[in-house]
Design a protein around this motif. Structure first.
Motif, PDB file in Angstrom:
ATOM      1  N   HIS A   1       0.823  -1.210   0.000  1.00  0.00           N
ATOM      2  CA  HIS A   1       0.000   0.000   0.000  1.00  0.00           C
ATOM      3  C   HIS A   1       0.859   1.263   0.000  1.00  0.00           C
ATOM      4  CE1 HIS A   1       0.844  -0.578   4.258  1.00  0.00           C
ATOM      5  NE2 HIS A   1       0.375   0.623   4.540  1.00  0.00           N
ATOM      6  N   LEU A   2       2.015   1.224   0.664  1.00  0.00           N
ATOM      7  CA  LEU A   2       2.901   2.387   0.655  1.00  0.00           C
ATOM      8  C   LEU A   2       3.558   2.555  -0.712  1.00  0.00           C
ATOM      9  CD1 LEU A   2       4.651   2.201   4.159  1.00  0.00           C
ATOM     10  CD2 LEU A   2       2.625   3.510   3.469  1.00  0.00           C
ATOM     11  N   GLN A   3       3.932   1.441  -1.333  1.00  0.00           N
ATOM     12  CA  GLN A   3       4.525   1.499  -2.667  1.00  0.00           C
ATOM     13  C   GLN A   3       3.532   2.072  -3.680  1.00  0.00           C
ATOM     14  OE1 GLN A   3       7.932   1.127  -2.439  1.00  0.00           O
ATOM     15  NE2 GLN A   3       8.065  -0.581  -3.876  1.00  0.00           N
ATOM     16  N   LEU A   4       2.313   1.552  -3.635  1.00  0.00           N
ATOM     17  CA  LEU A   4       1.316   2.001  -4.599  1.00  0.00           C
ATOM     18  C   LEU A   4       0.958   3.472  -4.377  1.00  0.00           C
ATOM     19  CD1 LEU A   4      -1.330   0.024  -6.289  1.00  0.00           C
ATOM     20  CD2 LEU A   4      -2.185   2.057  -5.145  1.00  0.00           C
TER      21      LEU A   4
ATOM     22  N   LYS B   1      -6.269   4.326   8.706  1.00  0.00           N
ATOM     23  CA  LYS B   1      -5.200   3.749   9.519  1.00  0.00           C
ATOM     24  C   LYS B   1      -5.409   4.061  10.993  1.00  0.00           C
ATOM     25  CE  LYS B   1      -0.158   3.479   9.895  1.00  0.00           C
ATOM     26  NZ  LYS B   1       1.141   3.910   9.327  1.00  0.00           N
ATOM     27  N   GLU B   2      -5.841   5.268  11.284  1.00  0.00           N
ATOM     28  CA  GLU B   2      -6.092   5.645  12.676  1.00  0.00           C
ATOM     29  C   GLU B   2      -7.183   4.778  13.295  1.00  0.00           C
ATOM     30  OE1 GLU B   2      -6.973   9.785  12.587  1.00  0.00           O
ATOM     31  OE2 GLU B   2      -4.866  10.409  12.397  1.00  0.00           O
ATOM     32  N   ILE B   3      -8.208   4.464  12.508  1.00  0.00           N
ATOM     33  CA  ILE B   3      -9.297   3.614  13.006  1.00  0.00           C
ATOM     34  C   ILE B   3      -8.778   2.219  13.337  1.00  0.00           C
ATOM     35  CG2 ILE B   3     -11.427   2.429  12.329  1.00  0.00           C
ATOM     36  CD1 ILE B   3     -12.131   4.949  10.692  1.00  0.00           C
TER      37      ILE B   3
ATOM     38  N   LEU C   1      -5.153   1.649  -1.679  1.00  0.00           N
ATOM     39  CA  LEU C   1      -5.099   3.017  -1.160  1.00  0.00           C
ATOM     40  C   LEU C   1      -5.977   3.188   0.072  1.00  0.00           C
ATOM     41  CD1 LEU C   1      -5.088   5.075  -4.491  1.00  0.00           C
ATOM     42  CD2 LEU C   1      -3.152   4.542  -2.987  1.00  0.00           C
ATOM     43  N   VAL C   2      -6.958   2.306   0.237  1.00  0.00           N
ATOM     44  CA  VAL C   2      -7.785   2.346   1.448  1.00  0.00           C
ATOM     45  C   VAL C   2      -6.912   2.119   2.673  1.00  0.00           C
ATOM     46  CG1 VAL C   2      -9.661   1.203   2.699  1.00  0.00           C
ATOM     47  CG2 VAL C   2      -9.853   1.586   0.235  1.00  0.00           C
ATOM     48  N   PHE C   3      -5.969   1.168   2.564  1.00  0.00           N
ATOM     49  CA  PHE C   3      -5.089   0.875   3.691  1.00  0.00           C
ATOM     50  C   PHE C   3      -4.123   2.031   3.963  1.00  0.00           C
ATOM     51  CE2 PHE C   3      -5.614  -3.680   2.059  1.00  0.00           C
ATOM     52  CZ  PHE C   3      -6.699  -3.912   2.887  1.00  0.00           C
ATOM     53  N   ALA C   4      -3.833   2.818   2.930  1.00  0.00           N
ATOM     54  CA  ALA C   4      -2.896   3.931   3.082  1.00  0.00           C
ATOM     55  C   ALA C   4      -3.573   5.203   3.580  1.00  0.00           C
ATOM     56  CB  ALA C   4      -2.200   4.210   1.746  1.00  0.00           C
TER      57      ALA C   4
ATOM     58  N   ILE D   1       4.492  -3.765   7.127  1.00  0.00           N
ATOM     59  CA  ILE D   1       3.929  -5.034   6.665  1.00  0.00           C
ATOM     60  C   ILE D   1       2.980  -5.602   7.711  1.00  0.00           C
ATOM     61  CG2 ILE D   1       5.772  -6.534   7.566  1.00  0.00           C
ATOM     62  CD1 ILE D   1       3.938  -6.877   4.191  1.00  0.00           C
ATOM     63  N   GLY D   2       3.262  -5.337   8.981  1.00  0.00           N
ATOM     64  CA  GLY D   2       2.363  -5.777  10.048  1.00  0.00           C
ATOM     65  C   GLY D   2       1.015  -5.091   9.949  1.00  0.00           C
ATOM     66  N   TYR D   3       1.048  -3.788   9.699  1.00  0.00           N
ATOM     67  CA  TYR D   3      -0.201  -3.038   9.546  1.00  0.00           C
ATOM     68  C   TYR D   3      -0.984  -3.521   8.329  1.00  0.00           C
ATOM     69  CZ  TYR D   3      -3.363   0.616   8.039  1.00  0.00           C
ATOM     70  OH  TYR D   3      -4.478   1.283   7.581  1.00  0.00           O
ATOM     71  N   LEU D   4      -0.290  -3.729   7.212  1.00  0.00           N
ATOM     72  CA  LEU D   4      -0.962  -4.159   5.984  1.00  0.00           C
ATOM     73  C   LEU D   4      -1.637  -5.515   6.176  1.00  0.00           C
ATOM     74  CD1 LEU D   4      -1.584  -3.845   2.952  1.00  0.00           C
ATOM     75  CD2 LEU D   4       0.662  -4.858   2.481  1.00  0.00           C
ATOM     76  N   LEU D   5      -0.909  -6.477   6.737  1.00  0.00           N
ATOM     77  CA  LEU D   5      -1.470  -7.816   6.921  1.00  0.00           C
ATOM     78  C   LEU D   5      -2.594  -7.812   7.947  1.00  0.00           C
ATOM     79  CD1 LEU D   5       1.813  -9.931   6.805  1.00  0.00           C
ATOM     80  CD2 LEU D   5      -0.047  -9.965   5.131  1.00  0.00           C
TER      81      LEU D   5
END
Length: 354
Positions: free
Chosen positions: A89-92, A339-341, A331-334, A181-185
């Protein structure tokens, strides 16, 4: 006549100088590759590329995914020519926000039905997935020696409850506030797992420990400080297992999240052609075979086979694998508010986290 002799003498002198002159070596171009991939995983690829391209001096620099994203956005020097990370998500988002170079159509990366690449492995011809990496659960080998190892999330919940006392304070998780990666997964798990809330409850009850890197978590596993880790990138776990035969790596059969390790050329590069050569190499058959044979990063090409390849895993475990989409859905994850939620929910649920 004197003039003619003079001209002849000058010509002879120049010819002699050219014959006796030592050939000058071209100075190698320095190509900066910044990545959130450990050097130990990337080294076989870097070495092989350097051998094939002696005119390019690759400088690899490891950064955490969050540091890498911040470094590029701030414009801090030096900027990389190429950025590599599994934190999709950060890369995209970086590419979407204009930090990548102009789209590039690599010769070996077409979009036809005969392409050696899945159509979902690249985005806008600017962001390229080159490995296909499942996330796994990892156990301390001694801990599960006389136990039935769970193979899906329902069994895992039962396993934690059954061995509750032994697992108290001995479950390892990524600190999703610090580890990209922890946040993304975790965010993906939140969407996919019907028993997500039960895991949160059990992790909190058992005083789950949080870690800010894969290495520190795997080291704690090997040393017996913790007995299991949840959602670890499989390539790192498999590499660790080769060196330390004291862990057991288990992909969950109900579903296994799969991330793509991606690369893009930075818009600030002054070495566009060399950067293209490097990306082309990562996607090439020789580069992908180096991955298959010398690393634990599963190659993504469909014409590279073997048990560690994406092609093999997709054929054998099609119903089990759930690749994260390399498209705008990431982009939803970014999104900052999203992210705060997720993090607030995580912190509220894991009141007892280490």
């Amino acid at each position: 006549m004197t003039v003619v002799k003079g001209i002849i003498w000058v010509c002879v002198f120049i010819a002699s100088a050219l014959v006796n002159a030592k050939p000058t070596k071209s100075v190698p171009v320095t190509l900066r590759v910044f990545g959130a991939a450990y050097l130990s995983e990337m080294k076989p690829l870097l070495d092989d590329f350097s051998m094939r391209n002696p005119n390019i001096n690759v400088q690899y620099r490891w950064m955490s995914s969050e540091e890498l994203d911040s470094h590029i956005r701030s414009g801090a020097e030096p900027q990389p020519d190429i950025t590599i990370s599994s934190v999709m998500h950060l890369q995209l988002r970086l590419v979407n926000d204009g930090y990548a170079s102009e789209p590039v159509q690599f010769l070996d990366q077409g979009t036809s039905e005969h392409s050696p690449f899945p159509v979902w492995s690249h985005w806008r011809n600017a962001l390229f997935g080159f490995s296909f990496e499942p996330a796994v659960v990892v156990f301390n080998k001694a801990f599960v020696q006389d136990k039935e190892v769970p193979t899906n999330r329902t069994e895992l919940l039962g396993f934690i409850r059954q061995h509750s006392e032994e697992l108290m304070g001995r479950i390892g998780l990524f600190d999703i506030r610090k580890v990209g990666i922890g946040y993304l997964l975790w965010s993906f798990e939140r969407q996919q797992a019907r028993n997500y809330g039960q895991f949160l409850e059990l992790f909190n009850y058992h005083y789950a420990r949080t870690f800010d890197s894969t290495r520190s978590m795997l080291r704690a596993l090997s040393e017996g400080q913790i007995a299991m880790s949840y959602q670890v990138v499989g390539s790192y776990a498999n590499s660790w297992q080769k060196l330390h035969d004291d862990i057991v790596v288990v992909p969950m059969e109900d579903y296994t999240p799969v991330i793509l390790r991606t690369a893009f050329i930075n818009r600030t590069t002054q070495n566009t052609e060399q950067a293209k050569q490097f990306i082309s190499y990562l996607l090439s058959s020789p580069g992908q075979w180096v991955m298959a044979e010398q690393t634990n990063m599963p190659p993504i090409r469909l014409d590279v086979t073997g048990e560690k390849s994406a092609q093999y895993m997709r054929q054998e475990f099609a119903d089990q694998l759930k690749p994260l989409p390399l498209d705008v859905r990431l982009l939803v994850f970014a999104d900052k508010s999203k992210k705060e939620i997720v993090i607030t929910e995580w912190e509220s649920a894991l009141k007892n986290y280490d």
